[in-house]
Design a protein around this motif. Sequence first.
Motif, short mmCIF file in Angstrom:
data_model
loop_
_atom_site.label_atom_id
_atom_site.label_comp_id
_atom_site.label_asym_id
_atom_site.label_seq_id
_atom_site.Cartn_x
_atom_site.Cartn_y
_atom_site.Cartn_z
N SER A 90 -7.85 60.27 -4.56
CA SER A 90 -7.12 59.54 -5.60
C SER A 90 -8.06 58.77 -6.53
O SER A 90 -9.23 58.55 -6.23
N ILE A 91 -7.49 58.33 -7.65
CA ILE A 91 -8.23 57.51 -8.61
C ILE A 91 -8.65 56.19 -7.96
O ILE A 91 -9.76 55.70 -8.16
N ALA A 92 -7.76 55.63 -7.15
CA ALA A 92 -8.06 54.37 -6.46
C ALA A 92 -9.24 54.54 -5.52
O ALA A 92 -10.14 53.69 -5.48
N ALA A 93 -9.27 55.63 -4.77
CA ALA A 93 -10.37 55.89 -3.84
C ALA A 93 -11.68 56.04 -4.58
O ALA A 93 -12.73 55.51 -4.14
N TYR A 94 -11.65 56.74 -5.70
CA TYR A 94 -12.86 56.93 -6.49
C TYR A 94 -13.40 55.58 -6.98
O TYR A 94 -14.60 55.31 -6.94
N GLY A 95 -12.48 54.74 -7.48
CA GLY A 95 -12.90 53.44 -8.01
C GLY A 95 -13.53 52.56 -6.95
O GLY A 95 -14.59 51.96 -7.17
N VAL A 96 -12.89 52.48 -5.78
CA VAL A 96 -13.41 51.64 -4.70
C VAL A 96 -14.74 52.19 -4.18
O VAL A 96 -15.69 51.43 -3.95
N ALA A 97 -14.82 53.50 -3.99
CA ALA A 97 -16.06 54.10 -3.50
C ALA A 97 -17.21 53.83 -4.47
O ALA A 97 -18.32 53.47 -4.06
N ALA A 98 -16.94 54.00 -5.76
CA ALA A 98 -17.98 53.77 -6.77
C ALA A 98 -18.38 52.29 -6.81
O ALA A 98 -19.56 51.97 -7.02
N HIS A 99 -17.41 51.40 -6.62
CA HIS A 99 -17.70 49.96 -6.61
C HIS A 99 -18.67 49.62 -5.47
O HIS A 99 -19.64 48.88 -5.68
N GLU A 100 -18.42 50.14 -4.30
CA GLU A 100 -19.30 49.85 -3.17
C GLU A 100 -20.69 50.45 -3.38
O GLU A 100 -21.70 49.84 -3.00
N VAL A 101 -20.75 51.61 -4.00
CA VAL A 101 -22.06 52.17 -4.36
C VAL A 101 -22.76 51.25 -5.36
O VAL A 101 -23.98 51.11 -5.35
N GLY A 102 -21.95 50.61 -6.23
CA GLY A 102 -22.50 49.65 -7.18
C GLY A 102 -23.30 48.56 -6.47
O GLY A 102 -24.36 48.13 -6.95
N HIS A 103 -22.82 48.13 -5.30
CA HIS A 103 -23.56 47.12 -4.53
C HIS A 103 -24.87 47.69 -4.00
O HIS A 103 -25.90 47.00 -3.95
N ALA A 104 -24.84 48.95 -3.59
CA ALA A 104 -26.07 49.60 -3.11
C ALA A 104 -27.09 49.70 -4.24
O ALA A 104 -28.30 49.49 -4.03
N ILE A 105 -26.61 50.00 -5.44
CA ILE A 105 -27.51 50.08 -6.60
C ILE A 105 -28.08 48.69 -6.91
O ILE A 105 -29.27 48.55 -7.20
#
Length: 228
Positions: A90-105
Amino acid sequence: MFFYDSTFLLLIPAIIISMYAQQKIQSTFRKYSRVFSGGSYSGHDIARMILDKNGLENIRIEHVRGNLTDHYDPRSGVLRLSDSVYGNRSIAAYGVAAHEVGHAIQHSKRYMPLEIRNSMAPVVSFSSRVVWLIILLGFFLGIAGFIKIGVFLFLAVVIFQLVTLPVEFDASSRAIVQLESLGILYDDDIKGARKVLNAAALTYVAAALTAVSQLVRLLILSGYGRRD
């Protein structure tokens, strides 16, 4: 007794905003969990693609139980995605997953607010466990020194909450940029992901407002700034 002091009214706006923020993130996430991009990628796949794209192949992705329990652990270099994100398309899953990767970045680039928050974490973890016990003892026993110590400990919690705001907003901003650069989400899909992340950000704003309001209340109750 200070439990029933009129200064409790200071907390009411923060409590209302917190309740609204929780309702908003739940309803927004639920809505966009039913909206799919049409692709075959899962939240795990999206996170993996963004990590690899940013040279973070060493970051592992793990499945963690729960709903919206997603987080990045900088100590172990592990990204953990929840039941509703890990295998979801889902769009929601993509957004949350990308957000957490944002922390890794952020972590890889030594983003200063994140560095400050991580350095404060051990102190805040201790403070949050003992602060109210110390303050309660101070009030009940009439020991002003305990109250002052409690207020200073709670100040660390407030600073931590305030530093968290730029960390979370920046991670969301990075998430949207990464999702757009992947070429998987467009137009309304990107808007949907942004709405999910904005709703999540509101919970951090509410937490910071609650902490600040509580600090002001404690300062009033403890008599800081009062002339003898």
